[in-house]
Design an enzyme around this catalytic site. Structure first.
Site, PDB file in Angstrom:
ATOM      1  N   SER A 134      65.012  -4.957 -22.214  1.00 22.46           N
ATOM      2  CA  SER A 134      65.654  -3.642 -22.161  1.00 22.46           C
ATOM      3  C   SER A 134      66.826  -3.631 -21.198  1.00 22.46           C
ATOM      4  CB  SER A 134      64.638  -2.582 -21.727  1.00 22.46           C
ATOM      5  OG  SER A 134      65.287  -1.359 -21.519  1.00 22.46           O
ATOM      6  N   THR A 135      67.917  -2.988 -21.638  1.00 21.03           N
ATOM      7  CA  THR A 135      69.074  -2.785 -20.761  1.00 21.03           C
ATOM      8  C   THR A 135      69.285  -1.303 -20.494  1.00 21.03           C
ATOM      9  OG1 THR A 135      70.548  -2.755 -22.687  1.00 21.03           O
ATOM     10  CG2 THR A 135      70.218  -4.860 -21.577  1.00 21.03           C
TER      11      THR A 135
END
Length: 202
Positions: A171-172
């Site tokens: 996840s960013t």
């Protein structure tokens, strides 16, 4: 209750808590102290979704919350999403005397470090088995959602993390709280996880 066969076990465990706490009230212990004692008993009993033996979330972690409202003092305190703590109710009680009355996540971890509270593993064999079974079933549901997009309702941030994990992404998403479900859906669309923009909730 998912397993009706466990109902008598849970009932007996609840009655044991009542038997332990009610006499203290009759002896003059304050309601706040009695509630704290009851919560601690629940947290220490793996039959309940409170502390040791609480439900594992999708990422395999157990996050615990607890709060106290002292009506006489008009004072509220609590901890939210504490990780690897045995008795969140004790931290909530401690915060009654502090300037900062509510702590979440990393704040709870830092308080535990400052107070020298030991790291506690709340995972039990039963809860781990339930989590593993749910994970196995979840992949089929997520496959369908990825193929069809979001067709109705809203979407939680946790659900977003599940889809991104399923696709093998790291996840960013910036680490902030308070995501609206539409923000999450927009993020998934922008990242091309959801291809149909008309499926986004409004």
């Amino acid at each position: 209750m998912r397993d009706p066969a466990r109902a008598p076990i849970v009932r007996d465990a609840l009655l044991a808590v009542v038997d332990a706490v009610y006499p203290t009230l009759a002896a003059g212990v304050s309601a706040v102290d009695a509630v704290r004692h009851a919560c601690r008993l629940l947290e220490d009993d793996p039959n309940f979704n409170a502390g040791t033996g609480a439900c594992m979330q999708v990422d395999g972690k157990i996050r615990l919350s607890a709060s106290i409202m002292d009506g006489g003092r008009q004072s509220f305190s609590g901890v939210i999403n504490g990780d690897r703590i045995r008795n969140p109710i004790e931290l909530a009680s401690y915060l009654q005397t502090q300037d900062d009355r509510v702590l979440a996540a990393e704040g709870v971890d830092e308080l535990c470090r400052q107070l020298g509270i030991e790291i506690w593993d709340n995972v039990t064999e039963r809860r781990l088995g339930v989590w593993l079974a749910e994970r196995r079933g979840d992949f089929k549901r997520l496959e369908h959602e990825l193929e069809t997009g979001i067709t109705k309702g809203m979407m939680s941030f946790e659900h977003c993390m599940k889809i991104r994990e399923y696709e093998g992404f790291r996840s960013t998403v910036p680490p902030k709280t308070g995501y609206s479900e539409h923000e999450v859906a927009e993020y998934l669309h922008n990242e091309k996880v959801i291809e149909n923009p008309n499926a986004l909730p409004r």
